[in-house]
Design an enzyme around this catalytic site. Structure first.
Site, PDB file in Angstrom:
ATOM      1  N   GLU A 289      -5.415 -41.878  43.177  1.00 38.10           N
ATOM      2  CA  GLU A 289      -4.758 -40.577  43.369  1.00 38.10           C
ATOM      3  C   GLU A 289      -5.578 -39.696  44.316  1.00 38.10           C
ATOM      4  O   GLU A 289      -5.022 -38.974  45.145  1.00 38.10           O
ATOM      5  CB  GLU A 289      -4.568 -39.867  42.020  1.00 38.10           C
ATOM      6  CG  GLU A 289      -3.634 -40.594  41.056  1.00 38.10           C
ATOM      7  CD  GLU A 289      -2.231 -40.779  41.626  1.00 38.10           C
ATOM      8  OE1 GLU A 289      -1.740 -39.878  42.318  1.00 38.10           O
ATOM      9  OE2 GLU A 289      -1.639 -41.845  41.388  1.00 38.10           O
ATOM     10  N   ASP A 370      -4.987 -47.132  47.978  1.00 37.43           N
ATOM     11  CA  ASP A 370      -5.692 -48.264  47.354  1.00 37.43           C
ATOM     12  C   ASP A 370      -6.994 -48.565  48.090  1.00 37.43           C
ATOM     13  O   ASP A 370      -8.017 -48.846  47.467  1.00 37.43           O
ATOM     14  CB  ASP A 370      -4.804 -49.524  47.360  1.00 37.43           C
ATOM     15  CG  ASP A 370      -3.817 -49.542  46.201  1.00 37.43           C
ATOM     16  OD1 ASP A 370      -3.919 -48.670  45.311  1.00 37.43           O
ATOM     17  OD2 ASP A 370      -2.942 -50.438  46.180  1.00 37.43           O
TER      18      ASP A 370
HETATM   19 ZN   LIG Z   1      -0.075 -43.892  44.742  1.00 36.96          ZN
END
Ligand SMILES: [Zn+2]
Length: 425
Positions: A289, A370
């Site tokens: 996040e 990511d």
């Molecule tokens: Zn995400």
């Protein structure tokens, strides 16, 4: 024969374009769903090799059945949406609502315009209600996800309606006023109003309105908190607090998110996530996040939305002066409110085929987040967290590739996890 031939010849070209767009959108939607269902069922009997030993066959099959149940129900929703759109436009629904209000309110006045738009919103919500009830209390319940009660469901509905009215009535009034007063360039003023409105809601929603629906408690677990604070320091992120939200009140699906911007920035973890994931896994999810935040994805997305809405309003500014835009769509009551409602009702069938682009953009952001997470946390923890989340949410590991390319905001599980494995150091 002769009659239908004549009718066809007398059809306005824009009516024909509209009918083709509805047909195309509906057929492509149904076709993608059928493909998705077939693909998921074809892969139901074996856990994909990449997930062997990590996800049990029973969980994999539950995910398949859940996905298929949602997709099959979606077929009905797609058909209903098409019929409803036709009923509102060529079927004369909008004209009927406008005429009905015209008997009690001055036609073309602000009250008439707002009543027209509110009635359309109300009718659409009433038609959507049985679908929402079925989704929550039949499908979600059958797979053990629903924790909501009928009382909570209707309380939510009432609050959403109140919130919608509170926000949208003034906005619609502003739009109608600008359309009446600002001349040919009204759409530019309307756009500026829309941008300001969005920014205010973006600020108020996480700080004020969300409390109408959920309770937030500061994160109690001291060791988890210090772990997260360590991550925030490492990433140079200053937040206004770390909260746990009672997501389990409605559903057992888990999530984590950031809300707000500037001084209102808060980190929110669903209680379902905190209870299910180990601390390093929560840290990895949060790192993802933070990746969205650090790469400014929220701002990029908003800038794109504002650009698209400027284009939309410009098109509407042009269409509003064309009589055929109304008559070809089954309406002879021209006016600013009718133009607004008609335009935003039919626009989706003309933009549907752009869906894959929006999905692609979103998936690129997920990969970037990511990659960021893999730098500041252990990617193996993120993989473990994702596997648990896929399993808990009964998300399919084997979506139809084309369906996924069209709709999915997140990359398919296998691709995403394979990419994370390459990022391990
Ligand atoms: Zn995400």
């Amino acid at each position: 024969m002769t009659l239908s031939h004549n009718r066809f010849r007398s059809m306005h070209w824009f009516t024909a374009v509209f009918l083709v767009a509805i047909a195309l959108t509906t057929v492509v939607r149904l076709w993608l769903s059928r493909r998705h269902i077939r693909h998921v069922l074809a892969n139901r009997d074996a856990v994909p090799a990449e997930f062997e030993g990590r996800i049990a066959l029973a969980a994999h099959q539950k995910a398949a059945d859940y996905t298929v149940a949602k997709a099959r129900f979606g077929l009905w929703e797609t058909l209903t949406a098409a019929v409803l759109l036709l009923a509102f436009t060529l079927g004369g629904g909008l004209q009927f609502i406008s005429d009905t209000w015209g008997r009690v309110l001055e036609s073309g006045g602000y009250a008439h315009g707002i009543a027209l738009i509110a009635s359309v919103a109300l009718v659409s919500s009433v038609i959507d209600l049985p679908f929402a009830l079925y989704r929550t209390f039949v499908i979600e319940a059958r797979f053990g996800f629903n924790r909501s009660s009928l009382a909570l469901f209707f309380a939510d509905l009432a609050k959403q309606a109140a919130l919608g009215a509170l926000l949208l009535v003034p906005l619609v009034f502003c739009f109608l006023w600008l359309m009446a007063r600002m001349g040919a360039m009204w759409w530019l003023y309307a756009w500026a109003t829309w941008v300001a409105f969005s920014l205010v809601v973006q600020f108020l929603y996480p700080t004020v309105f969300v409390r109408w629906f959920n309770k937030f408690a500061p994160l109690e677990d001291a060791s988890l908190r210090s772990r997260i604070e360590g991550l925030l320091t490492k990433c140079g992120f200053r937040s206004r607090g770390l909260f746990v939200m009672d997501g389990s009140k409605r559903s057992s699906h888990g999530n984590a998110y950031f809300t707000g911007f500037g001084v209102a920035k808060r980190i929110v973890l669903f209680d379902t996530l905190v209870s299910r994931l180990a601390p390093p896994e929560i840290e990895a999810v949060l790192a993802h996040e933070l990746g969205h935040f650090s790469r400014r994805h929220v701002w990029k997305r908003m800038a794109l939305l504002f650009a698209v809405s400027l284009a939309f309003l410009w098109v509407l500014g042009w269409l509003i002066g064309r009589e055929w835009f109304f008559t070809a769509l089954g309406v002879h009551a021209q006016g600013t409110a009718m133009a607004l409602v008609l335009f935003f009702m039919v626009a989706p069938v003309f933009t549907f085929l752009l869906h894959p682009l929006a999905s692609l953009y979103s998936r690129l952001h997920e990969f970037e987040a990511d990659a960021y997470a893999a730098r500041v946390a252990d990617p193996r923890d993120l993989v473990r967290a994702l596997v648990k989340l896929y399993e808990d949410n009964a998300a399919t590991l084997t979506p139809d590739p084309l369906h996924s390319a069209f709709y999915d905001s997140h990359p398919p599980a296998m691709l995403r996890i394979a990419r994370l494995h390459t990022l391990q150091n």
